[in-house]
Each structure stands twice: as structure tokens, then as C-alpha cells.
Write a protein that holds these residues in place. Structure first.
Motif, PDB file in Angstrom:
ATOM      1  N   ALA A  71      10.610  32.648 -16.313  1.00 41.29           N
ATOM      2  CA  ALA A  71       9.319  33.317 -16.523  1.00 41.29           C
ATOM      3  C   ALA A  71       8.201  32.279 -16.674  1.00 41.29           C
ATOM      4  O   ALA A  71       7.101  32.465 -16.144  1.00 41.29           O
ATOM      5  CB  ALA A  71       9.388  34.217 -17.748  1.00 41.29           C
ATOM      6  N   GLN A  72       8.476  31.180 -17.370  1.00 40.23           N
ATOM      7  CA  GLN A  72       7.477  30.121 -17.519  1.00 40.23           C
ATOM      8  C   GLN A  72       7.169  29.479 -16.167  1.00 40.23           C
ATOM      9  O   GLN A  72       6.010  29.209 -15.841  1.00 40.23           O
ATOM     10  CB  GLN A  72       7.968  29.059 -18.509  1.00 40.23           C
ATOM     11  N   LYS A  73       8.203  29.265 -15.359  1.00 43.20           N
ATOM     12  CA  LYS A  73       8.021  28.682 -14.028  1.00 43.20           C
ATOM     13  C   LYS A  73       7.179  29.620 -13.152  1.00 43.20           C
ATOM     14  O   LYS A  73       6.292  29.177 -12.428  1.00 43.20           O
ATOM     15  CB  LYS A  73       9.395  28.428 -13.397  1.00 43.20           C
ATOM     16  N   GLU A  74       7.462  30.936 -13.238  1.00 41.41           N
ATOM     17  CA  GLU A  74       6.709  31.912 -12.454  1.00 41.41           C
ATOM     18  C   GLU A  74       5.234  31.900 -12.855  1.00 41.41           C
ATOM     19  O   GLU A  74       4.348  31.897 -11.996  1.00 41.41           O
ATOM     20  CB  GLU A  74       7.290  33.306 -12.670  1.00 41.41           C
ATOM     21  N   SER A  75       4.946  31.891 -14.153  1.00 38.23           N
ATOM     22  CA  SER A  75       3.554  31.872 -14.618  1.00 38.23           C
ATOM     23  C   SER A  75       2.832  30.623 -14.126  1.00 38.23           C
ATOM     24  O   SER A  75       1.704  30.698 -13.628  1.00 38.23           O
ATOM     25  CB  SER A  75       3.489  31.937 -16.150  1.00 38.23           C
ATOM     26  N   ALA A  76       3.481  29.466 -14.257  1.00 38.40           N
ATOM     27  CA  ALA A  76       2.873  28.212 -13.805  1.00 38.40           C
ATOM     28  C   ALA A  76       2.635  28.243 -12.295  1.00 38.40           C
ATOM     29  O   ALA A  76       1.590  27.798 -11.816  1.00 38.40           O
ATOM     30  CB  ALA A  76       3.762  27.037 -14.190  1.00 38.40           C
ATOM     31  N   CYS A  77       3.587  28.782 -11.551  1.00 41.78           N
ATOM     32  CA  CYS A  77       3.460  28.877 -10.097  1.00 41.78           C
ATOM     33  C   CYS A  77       2.275  29.761  -9.715  1.00 41.78           C
ATOM     34  O   CYS A  77       1.465  29.399  -8.863  1.00 41.78           O
ATOM     35  CB  CYS A  77       4.759  29.427  -9.501  1.00 41.78           C
ATOM     36  N   LEU A  78       2.168  30.924 -10.342  1.00 42.46           N
ATOM     37  CA  LEU A  78       1.066  31.836 -10.013  1.00 42.46           C
ATOM     38  C   LEU A  78      -0.283  31.205 -10.344  1.00 42.46           C
ATOM     39  O   LEU A  78      -1.242  31.333  -9.565  1.00 42.46           O
ATOM     40  CB  LEU A  78       1.243  33.173 -10.741  1.00 42.46           C
ATOM     41  N   ARG A  79      -0.363  30.481 -11.457  1.00 44.70           N
ATOM     42  CA  ARG A  79      -1.626  29.802 -11.785  1.00 44.70           C
ATOM     43  C   ARG A  79      -1.917  28.708 -10.757  1.00 44.70           C
ATOM     44  O   ARG A  79      -3.061  28.534 -10.335  1.00 44.70           O
ATOM     45  CB  ARG A  79      -1.589  29.254 -13.206  1.00 44.70           C
TER      46      ARG A  79
END
Length: 124
Positions: A71-79
């Protein structure tokens, strides 16, 4: 499509019926659960009127370290893909708080950023 979500409770149904009577647009998920149609304007008065009927939220389940990392990786990717407002996941449950960000931002995410979503959520 099957869902792991339980069927709506009597309290949930009563709450959404109250909202509907107050003029709030209600949609139903594939598994029959009522939800507010977020594509329509918000009706804060209706939510205040019906709030006493709202059942308490279930206790969140802790996520595994792997789920939190994903989930942290997904958030960073989207940003990194230009969705600067996208929130970090909860550090215990890995859930994204959809109250962070406006309904317009969430709608635009689904409408205008499909490539970023596919890139950042390859397993979905």
C-alpha cells in the motif's frame, strides 16, 4: 463477482433508507450493499439528520507487513505519477482514508488517471 464483504446489516439499510428519504442518491454494490452516490453533490444536512442511525464502524483489522509495504509503494507510485494529493495508507490497516481528497479528486483519479492506476496497481 464474489465479495468478501458481509451483507448489509439492518442498521446500515435503515441509515441508507434515511439518507434516501432526505434526497441523497444511493447506489448499490454488486453484492447489494447500499452506498452514497459520490458522483452527486454532497448533502451534509441529510448526513447530520441520519447520523444517529449509523452503526459504529467495525474494528479495523491489522494488515500484514507485506500488505502495508504494498500500500505504501502504491501511494508513492501514484504521487510519482502526478497525483500529488494521494494519501499514505494507514500504518496499521494499510487502508486509504478516502476522506483525504475531495470527491472530485477521487472521481478524477478513476476517470483521468487509469494509466497511473494500472501502473501502480498491476495486481488488480
Amino acid at each position: 463477482m464474489a465479495s468478501d464483504s458481509p451483507p448489509p446489516t439492518a442498521e446500515e439499510i435503515a441509515y441508507y433508507d434515511c439518507l434516501k428519504k432526505q434526497g441523497v442518491a444511493i447506489v448499490y454494490t454488486d453484492y447489494g450493499a447500499p452506498r452514497v452516490d459520490k458522483s452527486k453533490p454532497a448533502n451534509d444536512e441529510a448526513h447530520k439528520t441520519c447520523a444517529p442511525m449509523l452503526p459504529p464502524p467495525p474494528k479495523p483489522q491489522p494488515a500484514t507487513p507485506a500488505q502495508i509495504a504494498a500500500a505504501q509503494k502504491e501511494s508513492a507510485c501514484l504521487r510519482a505519477e502526478g497525483i500529488s494529493w494521494y494519501p499514505d495508507p494507514d500504518p496499521v490497516t494499510a487502508q486509504i482514508d478516502d476522506r483525504r481528497g475531495t470527491p472530485e479528486q477521487w472521481n478524477a483519479l478513476k476517470r483521468d488517471h487509469l494509466d497511473a492506476l494500472k501502473k501502480c496497481r498491476p495486481e488488480r
